[in-house]
Write an enzyme that holds these catalytic residues in place. Structure first.
Site, PDB file in Angstrom:
ATOM      1  CG  ASN A 138     -37.684  -5.051  -7.273  1.00 60.98           C
ATOM      2  OD1 ASN A 138     -38.390  -5.436  -8.192  1.00 60.98           O
ATOM      3  ND2 ASN A 138     -36.437  -4.652  -7.451  1.00 60.98           N
ATOM      4  CG  HIS A 193     -37.766  -7.559 -12.140  1.00 60.02           C
ATOM      5  ND1 HIS A 193     -36.646  -7.533 -12.929  1.00 60.02           N
ATOM      6  CD2 HIS A 193     -37.500  -6.738 -11.088  1.00 60.02           C
ATOM      7  CE1 HIS A 193     -35.739  -6.734 -12.384  1.00 60.02           C
ATOM      8  NE2 HIS A 193     -36.242  -6.241 -11.265  1.00 60.02           N
ATOM      9  CB  THR A 248     -29.512  -2.015  -8.968  1.00 64.21           C
ATOM     10  OG1 THR A 248     -30.896  -2.040  -8.605  1.00 64.21           O
ATOM     11  CG2 THR A 248     -28.887  -3.367  -8.665  1.00 64.21           C
TER      12      THR A 248
END
Length: 332
Positions: A138, A193, A248
């Protein structure tokens, strides 16, 4: 005197050492290892290579997986700091990067991760020039663009994991509200996202029944059943999980396995993944955002042209603007 092996086994032909379906995972953190175990248990690869700079952890993770070889069908698991271990991969999954901190947006991560991509992508392409690169790190949309620019690969072979997980969360939460399994709840999230993702309420359906036909206000501020909160939950999911457990991992690992299966098996399934959207929906800049894409052995072979309503198109353009405001100032 002959060895036990020589007494037991008589070699008839030389082994073929070339893997036919090799996958490399760059980064052996929580996400990388969740991808690894998901791929192994789905029997998608005949060789799995792990790459990381933390050599002790890397060796430990490799050994731990190797010792489970009895329980899956991947014949070879290797690891190394040098990218030569990744040679001739069909797919390279990039999970390496600075970890998202509690309260930190995905976009705040971007500049920290640009340097990491510059250090790994040229080596990946050198050793696996025909690979597809699946970017998971990310902020995935901007990093997929950066990986594409650095790699020099065709745009169809650089794919971001994008909103495949967002859409899975969306479908799960819709299913929870309706008491129906998520595989029977159909709905898409596109765009970034992250915080500016776009839920396509107009397409949400169960067994072909569009929920909007049952309640035209569904997903709006005037919806008395508060369906809009489902999308808010999707956005907050990662932040909440990070707050609770620090990161996560499992859901994104399973999502990546889903994408890898479509590519390697040439399934031509449609997934909301991050791809080049320049020229679509009025987007003029070179941006990667999630839209429904057909995935097969060549990567993104087609995109599905969705008929967005005016509100959805406006939100999609806003999502593009959010990313462009960061991306245009990047130095790499």
């Amino acid at each position: 005197m002959s060895t036990v092996k020589e007494q037991l086994i008589e070699k008839l032909i030389e082994d073929d050492e070339n893997s036919q379906c090799k996958i490399t995972i760059v980064g052996t953190g929580a996400v990388g290892m969740a991808c690894a175990i998901s791929i192994l248990l789905k029997d998608l690869a005949d060789e799995l290579a792990l790459v990381d700079v933390a050599l002790d952890k890397l060796k430990g993770e490799m050994m731990d997986l190797q010792h489970g070889s009895l329980f899956f069908s991947t014949s070879k698991i290797t690891s190394g700091k040098d990218y030569s271990v990744s040679a001739n991969s069909r797919i390279v999954i990039v999970t390496a990067g600075a970890r998202q901190q509690e309260g930190e947006t995905r976009l705040a991560l971007v500049q920290r991760n640009v340097a990491i991509m510059k250090s790994i992508i040229p080596a990946i392409v050198h050793y696996s020039p025909d690979c597809k690169i699946l970017v998971v790190s990310n902020p995935v949309d901007i990093l997929t663009y950066i990986v594409w620019k650095i790699s020099g690969l065709p745009v169809t072979r650089v794919i971001g994991s994008g909103c495949n997980l967002d859409s899975a969360r969306f479908r799960y939460l819709i299913g929870e509200k309706l008491g129906v399994h998520p595989t029977s709840c159909h709905g898409w999230i596109i765009g970034e996202h992250g915080d500016s993702s776009v839920p396509l309420w107009s397409g949400v359906n169960v067994a072909g029944v569009a929920l909007k036909t049952l309640d035209p206000k569904l997903g709006t501020d005037s919806d008395k059943e508060h369906w809009k909160n489902i999308h808010k939950q999707v956005i907050q999911s990662a932040y909440e999980i990070i707050k609770l457990k620090g990161y996560t991992s499992w859901a994104i690992g399973l999502s990546v396995m889903d994408l890898v299966g479509s590519i390697l098996k040439n399934l031509r399934r449609v997934h909301p993944v991050s791809t080049m959207v320049k020229g679509l929906y009025g987007i003029k800049e070179e941006l990667f955002l999630s839209i429904p894409c057909v995935l097969g052995r060549n990567g993104v072979s087609d995109v599905v042209k969705i008929n967005l309503n005016s509100e959805e198109e406006a939100l999609f353009k806003k999502s593009a603007e959010t990313l462009w405001n960061i991306q245009k100032d990047l130095i790499f």
